[in-house]
Enzyme design. Structure first.
Site, mmCIF file in Angstrom:
data_model
loop_
_atom_site.group_PDB
_atom_site.id
_atom_site.type_symbol
_atom_site.label_atom_id
_atom_site.label_comp_id
_atom_site.label_asym_id
_atom_site.label_seq_id
_atom_site.Cartn_x
_atom_site.Cartn_y
_atom_site.Cartn_z
ATOM 1 N N LYS A 62 -80.936 52.544 -39.198
ATOM 2 C CA LYS A 62 -82.200 52.998 -39.783
ATOM 3 C C LYS A 62 -83.035 51.790 -40.229
ATOM 4 O O LYS A 62 -84.204 51.671 -39.922
ATOM 5 C CB LYS A 62 -81.918 53.935 -40.954
ATOM 6 C CG LYS A 62 -83.155 54.455 -41.625
ATOM 7 C CD LYS A 62 -82.830 55.454 -42.722
ATOM 8 C CE LYS A 62 -84.095 55.762 -43.512
ATOM 9 N NZ LYS A 62 -83.880 56.718 -44.590
ATOM 10 N N GLU A 94 -73.279 44.563 -41.069
ATOM 11 C CA GLU A 94 -72.245 44.844 -40.063
ATOM 12 C C GLU A 94 -72.875 45.059 -38.694
ATOM 13 O O GLU A 94 -72.429 44.503 -37.685
ATOM 14 C CB GLU A 94 -71.451 46.110 -40.445
ATOM 15 C CG GLU A 94 -70.592 45.977 -41.680
ATOM 16 C CD GLU A 94 -71.339 46.295 -42.977
ATOM 17 O OE1 GLU A 94 -72.593 46.247 -42.993
ATOM 18 O OE2 GLU A 94 -70.650 46.576 -43.975
ATOM 19 N N GLY A 127 -79.801 58.326 -43.962
ATOM 20 C CA GLY A 127 -78.775 57.851 -43.020
ATOM 21 C C GLY A 127 -77.709 58.893 -42.728
ATOM 22 O O GLY A 127 -77.397 59.187 -41.567
ATOM 23 N N ARG A 128 -77.142 59.489 -43.769
ATOM 24 C CA ARG A 128 -76.040 60.441 -43.552
ATOM 25 C C ARG A 128 -76.537 61.802 -43.090
ATOM 26 O O ARG A 128 -75.745 62.707 -42.850
ATOM 27 C CB ARG A 128 -75.186 60.544 -44.809
ATOM 28 C CG ARG A 128 -75.949 60.926 -46.054
ATOM 29 C CD ARG A 128 -75.145 60.626 -47.313
ATOM 30 N NE ARG A 128 -75.926 60.784 -48.533
ATOM 31 C CZ ARG A 128 -76.698 59.847 -49.053
ATOM 32 N NH1 ARG A 128 -76.816 58.681 -48.459
ATOM 33 N NH2 ARG A 128 -77.368 60.068 -50.170
ATOM 34 N N GLU A 177 -71.283 60.096 -50.563
ATOM 35 C CA GLU A 177 -72.441 59.216 -50.744
ATOM 36 C C GLU A 177 -73.606 60.033 -51.327
ATOM 37 O O GLU A 177 -74.460 59.504 -52.031
ATOM 38 C CB GLU A 177 -72.854 58.551 -49.417
ATOM 39 C CG GLU A 177 -73.694 57.306 -49.623
ATOM 40 C CD GLU A 177 -73.967 56.515 -48.346
ATOM 41 O OE1 GLU A 177 -74.780 56.978 -47.533
ATOM 42 O OE2 GLU A 177 -73.372 55.430 -48.160
ATOM 43 N N HIS A 198 -47.289 68.068 -41.746
ATOM 44 C CA HIS A 198 -46.072 67.257 -41.732
ATOM 45 C C HIS A 198 -46.275 65.938 -42.456
ATOM 46 O O HIS A 198 -45.514 64.989 -42.266
ATOM 47 C CB HIS A 198 -45.617 67.033 -40.286
ATOM 48 C CG HIS A 198 -45.341 68.332 -39.596
ATOM 49 N ND1 HIS A 198 -44.117 68.954 -39.644
ATOM 50 C CD2 HIS A 198 -46.164 69.155 -38.913
ATOM 51 C CE1 HIS A 198 -44.182 70.099 -38.980
ATOM 52 N NE2 HIS A 198 -45.421 70.255 -38.535
ATOM 53 N N LYS A 243 -72.842 44.809 -51.637
ATOM 54 C CA LYS A 243 -73.500 44.088 -50.527
ATOM 55 C C LYS A 243 -74.042 42.751 -51.019
ATOM 56 O O LYS A 243 -73.909 41.720 -50.358
ATOM 57 C CB LYS A 243 -74.675 44.914 -49.989
ATOM 58 C CG LYS A 243 -74.285 46.151 -49.212
ATOM 59 C CD LYS A 243 -75.545 46.806 -48.640
ATOM 60 C CE LYS A 243 -75.252 48.181 -48.078
ATOM 61 N NZ LYS A 243 -76.449 48.883 -47.619
HETATM 62 O O1 F6P Z 1 -74.476 51.181 -47.039
HETATM 63 C C1 F6P Z 1 -74.799 52.526 -46.992
HETATM 64 C C2 F6P Z 1 -75.819 52.836 -45.934
HETATM 65 O O2 F6P Z 1 -77.088 52.517 -46.395
HETATM 66 C C3 F6P Z 1 -75.730 54.283 -45.527
HETATM 67 O O3 F6P Z 1 -76.420 55.122 -46.367
HETATM 68 C C4 F6P Z 1 -76.240 54.232 -44.136
HETATM 69 O O4 F6P Z 1 -75.892 55.384 -43.414
HETATM 70 C C5 F6P Z 1 -75.564 52.977 -43.636
HETATM 71 O O5 F6P Z 1 -75.592 52.110 -44.742
HETATM 72 C C6 F6P Z 1 -76.168 52.334 -42.429
HETATM 73 O O6 F6P Z 1 -77.513 52.002 -42.634
HETATM 74 P P1 F6P Z 1 -78.461 51.632 -41.428
HETATM 75 O O7 F6P Z 1 -78.579 52.832 -40.540
HETATM 76 O O8 F6P Z 1 -79.767 51.252 -42.038
HETATM 77 O O9 F6P Z 1 -77.834 50.480 -40.686
#
Ligand code: F6P
Length: 542
Positions: free
Chosen positions: A206, A212, A267-268, A353, A384, A504
């Site tokens: 987003k 990452e 995002g979620r 979240e 199990h 972060k």
């Molecule tokens: O670190 C949490 C977050 O902001 C989530 O809410 C989001 O889904 C994820 O990181 C990834 O964010 P982006 O789509 O901006 O890379």
């Protein structure tokens, strides 16, 4: 505004809880032989059985009254009207617009967003059709056969969950992988057997700034260029999904290869936005539309149905009942379908979240518990592993069982056995086995306490005819709106996530302290300082 715990319905629920807390599900069912037929609701292809909960009709009446006192109806309408209900980020919350039919009208700041949504869906469909038909050639002219989605959180969990859930419907000629973790092993394993000339990366983010995702995307570019050797290859092997065109361009992806979405998609809550591109390529545009239609059917049900027969509202209110009146801390998500193996992980972000908050919308500390802890595994595997604790442990855990009447892979009697186990677990949890019953079976007296099941352990059962794109859509929207219901009652903001920021920032500070050759001056606490020094020593960087 009246504080939640001062509301008449809340007070009445407290008193009611004291009155019925001793009731056992065995008794509740014995007193009311039709309970199992009555305490159910149905919508959008989902049958929701909530009879095996510690409650009576009065409980439901009081929970519905609480929803009304908290203005749930007005809040639902505000969300669907595009009001800026995500107040801490000053944004509308309109994931429901992403699955609205072409002719619908949903406005943000006076602009109907549905035509924009469909314009992106149409571009996604054209792209998906081209890739699926082998018409999207890589830089060397070879058709794309491998798709790698690079994203994390909402830009990964929804797509990977949906891909795994609907693999049966996917194009098996395409290899679809997901890379999320900044741990290089994730990228290395996902790409080790792929030919770069046949591989297309979807960089899904987003913000297009997430550490990452950007790290993995840079590694992917280096991996590609290492094999193909020409910057011009990037345009044929990278597409982006983002709200941030400037960052996409800065990364070097041509914005004509970008699929956009909007700040009113959290995002979620984004798996039905362009973030679903990998899902659409895997399934094809028609099946993907069925997925959106399933979401939409549940959206409409949530928007219009009375709360007493409204699946997401009921489920959200039951969560309140357990979290706030019965001291329940965790919810187990137990899908009896191997294809739903990533569904608990997906729900962990959606629920925790969203509702892992401890201040109200006004910024004052809450005086009650909010979001419970979610976890789970597919059945029967979990039986199990951890079910022992659910049956006989000291904690009360609410279970959501999810199952389907027909299997996508008929194999002998596998499916009946699977479903027999699901029904049996819910029955065993609710009714248990008394010491008398254990003794009557010939259990020696000394062993009887160990073989006794207290029962009275609550569960919901969600049953659908078949796992289809539409069913998955309805199921996912069911949980989205349950989470919203909970957030409204708790008077918190389920749409921000400030709690992820601090870690972060600190990681950004620590990263150079790990990497440099000269020993840095460390100003953390003594534990963090020592860990950093030990890490450096183990890496030979003292
Ligand atoms: O670190 C949490 C977050 O902001 C989530 O809410 C989001 O889904 C994820 O990181 C990834 O964010 P982006 O789509 O901006 O890379």
């Amino acid at each position: 505004m009246t504080m939640l715990t001062q509301r008449p319905a809340w007070r009445a629920l407290e008193a009611h809880y004291q009155a019925i807390r001793g009731a056992h599900l065995r008794q509740l069912f014995a007193d009311d032989p039709h309970r199992g037929e009555r305490l159910v609701a149905e919508a959008a292809g989902l049958y929701f059985d909530y009879a095996k909960n510690r409650l009576t009709d009065e409980t439901i009446g009081l929970l519905v009254a609480l929803a009304e006192e908290c203005g749930l109806r007005a809040k639902i309408d505000a969300m669907f009207r595009g009001e800026r209900i995500n107040t801490t980020e000053d944004r509308a919350v309109l994931h429901v617009a992403l699955r609205a039919p072409r002719g619908a009208v949903i406005e943000v700041d006076g602009v109907n967003v549905v035509p924009e949504v469909h314009a992106v869906l149409d571009r996604m469909a054209a792209f998906a059709a081209q890739v699926r038909a082998g018409g999207w050639a890589g830089f060397t002219g070879k058709p794309i056969r491998n798709l790698v989605n690079i994203g994390i959180g909402g830009s990964d969990l929804g797509p990977v969950m949906a891909y795994e859930a609907l693999k049966h419907y996917s194009d098996r000629h395409l290899t679809v992988r997901f890379v999320s973790n900044v741990d290089g092993s994730d990228f290395a394993e996902a790409t080790r057997d792929l030919d770069p000339a046949e591989t297309l990366f979807i960089v899904a983010s987003k913000t297009f700034t997430t550490l990452e995702t950007m790290t993995n995307a840079r590694t992917a570019r280096a991996w590609l260029l290492g094999a193909l050797g020409d910057e011009a290859a990037v345009a044929r092997h990278f597409v982006a999904v983002s709200t941030n065109a400037a960052e996409v361009a800065k990364f070097g992806i041509d914005t004509t290869n970008m699929f956009g979405f909007w700040d009113w998609v959290g995002g979620r809550y984004s798996m039905t936005s362009a973030i679903g591109l990998s899902t659409m390529v895997a399934l094809g545009p028609e099946r993907y539309r069925e997925l959106l239609d399933g979401f939409h059917a549940m959206d409409e049900h949530f928007r219009t149905a009375p709360f007493a027969s409204n699946l997401p509202a009921l489920h959200g209110l039951l969560t309140i009942w357990y979290a706030n009146f019965s001291g329940v801390e965790t919810v187990a998500i137990l899908p009896y379908d191997q294809y739903l193996k990533r569904f608990p992980a997906y729900l962990q972000q959606l629920t925790m979240e969203s509702n892992g908050k401890s201040v109200t919308l006004a910024g004052t500390p809450v005086a009650y518990q909010t979001g419970p802890i979610y976890w789970g595994e597919p059945g029967t595997n979990g039986q199990h592993s951890f079910y022992q604790l659910i049956h006989q442990g000291t904690r009360l855990i609410v279970c959501d069982f999810i199952g389907f009447a027909t299997t996508l892979n008929p194999l002998g009697n596998h499916h009946d056995l699977l479903m027999a186990n699901m029904f049996a677990q819910a029955e065993a949890l609710a009714f248990g086995k008394t010491a008398e019953e254990a003794l009557a079976e010939g259990t020696p007296a000394w062993l009887a306490p160990h073989r006794t099941f207290a029962g009275n352990r609550p569960s919901n059962t969600i049953l659908a005819a078949r796992l289809t794109p539409a069913t998955l859509g309805a199921l996912t929207a069911f949980y989205e709106h349950s989470v919203f219901t909970q957030g409204v009652i708790w008077n918190i903001n389920p749409f921000d996530q400030w709690g992820v920021e601090l870690g972060k920032v600190l990681a950004g500070r620590i990263a150079p302290e790990l990497a440099g050759e000269a020993t840095p001056a460390l100003a953390h606490d003594s534990s963090t300082n020592t860990l950093i020094r030990r890490y450096r020593a183990l890496c030979g960087r003292t």
